[in-house]
Design a protein around this motif. Structure first.
Motif, PDB file in Angstrom:
ATOM      1  N   ALA A  64      41.099  40.016  50.620  1.00 19.64           N
ATOM      2  CA  ALA A  64      40.944  38.523  50.379  1.00 19.64           C
ATOM      3  C   ALA A  64      40.271  37.924  51.491  1.00 19.64           C
ATOM      4  N   MET A  65      38.833  37.380  51.476  1.00 23.64           N
ATOM      5  CA  MET A  65      37.665  36.517  52.479  1.00 23.64           C
ATOM      6  C   MET A  65      37.600  37.996  53.035  1.00 23.64           C
ATOM      7  N   GLY A  66      37.319  38.598  52.313  1.00 23.04           N
ATOM      8  CA  GLY A  66      36.486  40.041  53.055  1.00 23.04           C
ATOM      9  C   GLY A  66      36.945  41.290  53.186  1.00 23.04           C
ATOM     10  N   GLY A  79      41.244  52.853  47.751  1.00 24.81           N
ATOM     11  CA  GLY A  79      40.344  51.739  47.365  1.00 24.81           C
ATOM     12  C   GLY A  79      40.394  50.615  47.419  1.00 24.81           C
ATOM     13  N   TYR A  80      39.085  49.725  46.699  1.00 21.67           N
ATOM     14  CA  TYR A  80      39.831  48.689  46.114  1.00 21.67           C
ATOM     15  C   TYR A  80      40.746  47.977  45.378  1.00 21.67           C
ATOM     16  N   ARG A  81      41.587  47.106  45.797  1.00 22.42           N
ATOM     17  CA  ARG A  81      43.019  46.710  45.031  1.00 22.42           C
ATOM     18  C   ARG A  81      43.681  48.208  44.778  1.00 22.42           C
ATOM     19  N   GLY A 112      47.491  35.210  40.413  1.00 22.20           N
ATOM     20  CA  GLY A 112      46.059  35.502  41.473  1.00 22.20           C
ATOM     21  C   GLY A 112      45.082  35.995  40.040  1.00 22.20           C
ATOM     22  N   CYS A 113      44.054  36.600  40.679  1.00 15.11           N
ATOM     23  CA  CYS A 113      43.020  37.360  40.233  1.00 15.11           C
ATOM     24  C   CYS A 113      43.957  37.932  38.783  1.00 15.11           C
ATOM     25  N   ILE A 114      43.060  37.473  37.871  1.00 14.17           N
ATOM     26  CA  ILE A 114      43.701  38.683  36.954  1.00 14.17           C
ATOM     27  C   ILE A 114      42.378  39.405  36.692  1.00 14.17           C
ATOM     28  N   LYS A 131      39.702  42.701  37.771  1.00 14.39           N
ATOM     29  CA  LYS A 131      39.085  43.463  39.633  1.00 14.39           C
ATOM     30  C   LYS A 131      37.612  42.667  39.160  1.00 14.39           C
ATOM     31  N   ASN A 132      36.634  42.960  40.379  1.00 15.12           N
ATOM     32  CA  ASN A 132      36.049  42.164  40.381  1.00 15.12           C
ATOM     33  C   ASN A 132      35.306  43.828  39.874  1.00 15.12           C
ATOM     34  N   PRO A 133      34.115  43.514  38.610  1.00 16.33           N
ATOM     35  CA  PRO A 133      33.314  44.962  38.059  1.00 16.33           C
ATOM     36  C   PRO A 133      32.240  45.028  39.704  1.00 16.33           C
ATOM     37  N   GLY A 148      29.474  42.821  40.331  1.00 17.41           N
ATOM     38  CA  GLY A 148      29.787  41.287  40.176  1.00 17.41           C
ATOM     39  C   GLY A 148      30.878  40.113  40.664  1.00 17.41           C
ATOM     40  N   HIS A 149      31.252  38.832  40.084  1.00 17.50           N
ATOM     41  CA  HIS A 149      32.259  38.358  40.149  1.00 17.50           C
ATOM     42  C   HIS A 149      33.187  38.441  39.196  1.00 17.50           C
ATOM     43  N   ALA A 150      34.550  38.502  38.428  1.00 16.68           N
ATOM     44  CA  ALA A 150      35.154  38.761  36.694  1.00 16.68           C
ATOM     45  C   ALA A 150      34.739  36.932  36.881  1.00 16.68           C
ATOM     46  N   GLY A 151      35.172  36.699  38.162  1.00 15.53           N
ATOM     47  CA  GLY A 151      35.352  34.740  37.983  1.00 15.53           C
ATOM     48  C   GLY A 151      34.161  34.250  37.419  1.00 15.53           C
ATOM     49  N   ARG A 152      33.001  35.093  37.722  1.00  9.66           N
ATOM     50  CA  ARG A 152      31.682  34.020  37.674  1.00  9.66           C
ATOM     51  C   ARG A 152      31.159  34.365  36.693  1.00  9.66           C
ATOM     52  N   ILE A 153      31.446  36.024  35.777  1.00 11.29           N
ATOM     53  CA  ILE A 153      31.181  35.766  34.415  1.00 11.29           C
ATOM     54  C   ILE A 153      31.881  35.677  33.329  1.00 11.29           C
ATOM     55  N   ILE A 154      32.935  35.613  33.213  1.00 14.38           N
ATOM     56  CA  ILE A 154      33.837  34.654  33.007  1.00 14.38           C
ATOM     57  C   ILE A 154      33.535  32.650  32.526  1.00 14.38           C
ATOM     58  N   ASP A 155      33.478  32.347  33.248  1.00 10.19           N
ATOM     59  CA  ASP A 155      33.088  30.963  33.994  1.00 10.19           C
ATOM     60  C   ASP A 155      31.806  31.083  32.939  1.00 10.19           C
ATOM     61  N   GLU A 156      30.241  31.767  33.437  1.00 10.47           N
ATOM     62  CA  GLU A 156      29.147  31.789  32.685  1.00 10.47           C
ATOM     63  C   GLU A 156      28.986  32.506  30.982  1.00 10.47           C
ATOM     64  N   VAL A 199      38.955  25.398  37.235  1.00 14.49           N
ATOM     65  CA  VAL A 199      38.924  25.517  39.222  1.00 14.49           C
ATOM     66  C   VAL A 199      38.306  26.780  38.987  1.00 14.49           C
ATOM     67  N   HIS A 200      38.899  27.926  38.858  1.00 14.01           N
ATOM     68  CA  HIS A 200      38.594  29.362  38.635  1.00 14.01           C
ATOM     69  C   HIS A 200      38.880  30.730  38.104  1.00 14.01           C
ATOM     70  N   ALA A 201      37.417  30.850  37.218  1.00 17.07           N
ATOM     71  CA  ALA A 201      37.800  31.008  35.398  1.00 17.07           C
ATOM     72  C   ALA A 201      38.624  33.011  35.853  1.00 17.07           C
ATOM     73  N   ASN A 202      38.741  33.304  36.942  1.00 15.90           N
ATOM     74  CA  ASN A 202      39.390  34.480  37.078  1.00 15.90           C
ATOM     75  C   ASN A 202      40.755  34.317  37.249  1.00 15.90           C
ATOM     76  N   PRO A 254      42.208  44.653  34.467  1.00 11.75           N
ATOM     77  CA  PRO A 254      42.925  43.992  34.727  1.00 11.75           C
ATOM     78  C   PRO A 254      43.583  44.081  35.996  1.00 11.75           C
ATOM     79  N   GLU A 255      43.517  43.524  37.639  1.00 15.83           N
ATOM     80  CA  GLU A 255      43.701  43.512  38.564  1.00 15.83           C
ATOM     81  C   GLU A 255      45.434  43.477  38.808  1.00 15.83           C
ATOM     82  N   VAL A 256      45.625  42.568  37.453  1.00 13.67           N
ATOM     83  CA  VAL A 256      47.603  42.803  37.784  1.00 13.67           C
ATOM     84  C   VAL A 256      48.216  43.654  36.820  1.00 13.67           C
TER      85      VAL A 256
HETATM   86  N1  EPU Z   1      33.308  32.228  40.234  1.00 13.16           N
HETATM   87  C1  EPU Z   1      32.611  30.836  39.626  1.00 13.16           C
HETATM   88  N2  EPU Z   1      33.012  30.975  38.719  1.00 13.16           N
HETATM   89  C2  EPU Z   1      34.393  30.378  38.912  1.00 13.16           C
HETATM   90  C3  EPU Z   1      34.720  31.174  39.502  1.00 13.16           C
HETATM   91  C4  EPU Z   1      33.904  31.773  40.531  1.00 13.16           C
HETATM   92  O1  EPU Z   1      31.181  30.739  39.714  1.00 13.16           O
HETATM   93  O2  EPU Z   1      35.451  29.979  37.660  1.00 13.16           O
HETATM   94  C5  EPU Z   1      31.753  32.047  41.261  1.00 13.16           C
HETATM   95  C6  EPU Z   1      32.190  31.383  43.181  1.00 13.16           C
HETATM   96  O3  EPU Z   1      31.406  30.201  43.137  1.00 13.16           O
HETATM   97  C7  EPU Z   1      31.034  32.411  43.752  1.00 13.16           C
HETATM   98  C8  EPU Z   1      32.146  34.160  43.303  1.00 13.16           C
HETATM   99  O4  EPU Z   1      32.414  33.512  41.691  1.00 13.16           O
HETATM  100  O5  EPU Z   1      30.417  32.468  43.782  1.00 13.16           O
HETATM  101  C9  EPU Z   1      33.182  34.976  44.289  1.00 13.16           C
HETATM  102  O6  EPU Z   1      34.067  33.274  43.722  1.00 13.16           O
HETATM  103  P1  EPU Z   1      35.342  33.403  45.031  1.00 13.16           P
HETATM  104  O7  EPU Z   1      34.401  33.080  46.759  1.00 13.16           O
HETATM  105  O8  EPU Z   1      36.112  32.636  44.524  1.00 13.16           O
HETATM  106  O9  EPU Z   1      35.726  34.742  44.929  1.00 13.16           O
HETATM  107  P2  EPU Z   1      35.790  36.075  44.005  1.00 13.16           P
HETATM  108  O10 EPU Z   1      35.152  37.298  44.406  1.00 13.16           O
HETATM  109  O11 EPU Z   1      36.368  35.103  42.404  1.00 13.16           O
HETATM  110  C10 EPU Z   1      37.541  37.754  45.519  1.00 13.16           C
HETATM  111  C11 EPU Z   1      39.354  38.381  45.436  1.00 13.16           C
HETATM  112  C12 EPU Z   1      40.216  37.137  45.429  1.00 13.16           C
HETATM  113  C13 EPU Z   1      40.278  36.252  46.673  1.00 13.16           C
HETATM  114  C14 EPU Z   1      39.028  35.404  46.803  1.00 13.16           C
HETATM  115  C15 EPU Z   1      38.372  34.845  47.606  1.00 13.16           C
HETATM  116  C16 EPU Z   1      39.045  39.764  43.690  1.00 13.16           C
HETATM  117  C17 EPU Z   1      39.468  39.619  41.527  1.00 13.16           C
HETATM  118  N3  EPU Z   1      39.259  38.413  43.503  1.00 13.16           N
HETATM  119  O12 EPU Z   1      37.391  36.430  44.093  1.00 13.16           O
HETATM  120  O13 EPU Z   1      41.139  37.944  45.196  1.00 13.16           O
HETATM  121  O14 EPU Z   1      41.220  35.548  47.098  1.00 13.16           O
HETATM  122  O15 EPU Z   1      37.456  36.511  46.785  1.00 13.16           O
HETATM  123  O16 EPU Z   1      38.107  36.022  48.967  1.00 13.16           O
HETATM  124  O17 EPU Z   1      38.398  40.625  44.183  1.00 13.16           O
HETATM  125  C18 EPU Z   1      43.340  38.155  43.751  1.00 13.16           C
HETATM  126  O18 EPU Z   1      43.296  39.386  44.054  1.00 13.16           O
HETATM  127  O19 EPU Z   1      43.981  37.820  42.837  1.00 13.16           O
HETATM  128  C19 EPU Z   1      42.520  36.882  44.702  1.00 13.16           C
HETATM  129  C20 EPU Z   1      43.150  36.115  44.306  1.00 13.16           C
END
Ligand code: EPU
Length: 287
Positions: free
Chosen positions: A131-133, A163-165, A213-215, A217-219, A222-230, A246-249, A283-285
């Protein structure tokens, strides 16, 4: 010795998302010898083994787990102390929150990122949680583990393939304890301030309802959360499971969700991402 062995142990309450059926066998080993014995027996019976940490990256099937689940609640696995070199020695069952508080108390910086990860030492080594880099192996000096052949090993960080996860050797075996060092010192107060600011940003960006937690892995790139949100999938539901608004991942259990609900949602998300974006979400889980 205080070791435990039970049949048909319910697993849902041992996961953060609160889903899943019972384990055919469930054991809480009390010694390293217990663990080695249990792994040998399971292997000879052809039983799969599921080491449980905090259960935060885990979706247990509704039918349960047809194998041997292991819990590390015995005090043997809760060891948390400084070694003569001022490094942190932690048992596999220690929670990451405790580990980073202990680091802060002892003026050791570099562990703050662990604050928000709902996991234990063993689980975070197995998947190199981050988390947090930062990620777990940033602060690992050495790990004592049982390898794929059942032998007890202590290896320095450099020998592991991580490596990553992921961490290959630990995923094929089981971590028992680790020595942690970041090489950074700091003021307890500024370390705590950093932990608080991480906690604040997490509370804003991640859901409070039960989840795994996050479902995904980030590809790459990119960010899985951002993609699912978009893709407009926030709020998508299957039974009691929902893509978090709140968070799409995150898939949250809104009450009464089943593993089948979660798996159906995972499938719908993956299909949509593949079709609309040509992205393969992994999936990460553990499903
Ligand atoms: N974003 C969206 N919509 C969403 C969610 C996110 O647009 O619904 C955007 C955010 O605005 C941001 C970007 O996506 O620009 C990244 O979001 P975030 O900072 O939450 O980071 P993340 O890549 O989604 C990763 C880890 C988390 C960890 C956070 C904080 C993975 C899969 N996830 O999330 O780890 O807590 O960084 O460092 O690597 C986990 O692995 O279970 C987990 C929660």
């Amino acid at each position: 010795t205080g070791a435990v062995l039970r049949l048909g142990e319910p697993l849902a309450r041992k996961t953060t998302i609160g889903i899943g059926g019972p384990a055919r066998f469930y054991a809480e080993p009390a010694t390293e010898a217990d663990v080695a014995y249990l792994l040998r027996e399971a292997k000879s019976l052809g039983l799969p083994v599921l080491p449980l940490g905090r259960g935060s990256n885990l979706i247990v099937a509704d039918a349960g787990f047809d194998g041997l689940a292991l819990g590390f609640r015995h005090e043997t696995w809760q060891r948390l102390e400084l070694d003569p070199e001022g490094r942190i020695v932690a048992g596999t069952g220690v929670r990451l929150k405790q580990l980073c508080s202990f680091a802060a108390k002892n003026g050791l910086g570099g562990f703050e990122f662990l604050e928000g990860i709902p996991g234990t030492v063993g689980g975070s080594l197995r998947m190199n949680a981050g988390a947090m880099g930062g990620w777990t192996f940033d602060v690992v000096a050495e790990v004592t583990f049982i390898d794929a052949s059942g032998a007890l090993q202590t290896w320095p960080r450099e020998r592991f393939h991580f490596g990553y996860r992921q961490c290959r050797e630990i995923a094929q075996g089981l971590a028992l304890s680790a020595v942690f060092a970041s090489g950074q010192s700091g003021e307890s107060e500024s370390i705590r301030a950093r932990m608080d600011s991480y906690a604040g940003s997490r509370k804003e960006s991640q859901p409070r309802e039960p989840s795994a937690g996050c479902i995904f892995k980030n590809p790459e790139g990119g960010h899985a959360g951002r993609i699912i949100d978009e893709l407009g999938l926030k709020g998508l539901r299957e039974g009691g499971a929902e893509v978090s608004a709140v968070h799409a991942n995150f898939i949250v259990n809104t009450g009464g969700a089943t593993a089948a609900d979660v798996i159906a949602l995972v499938r719908r998300i993956r299909e949509t991402a593949r079709r609309e974006r040509g992205v393969e979400l992994e999936p990460e889980v553990l499903l």
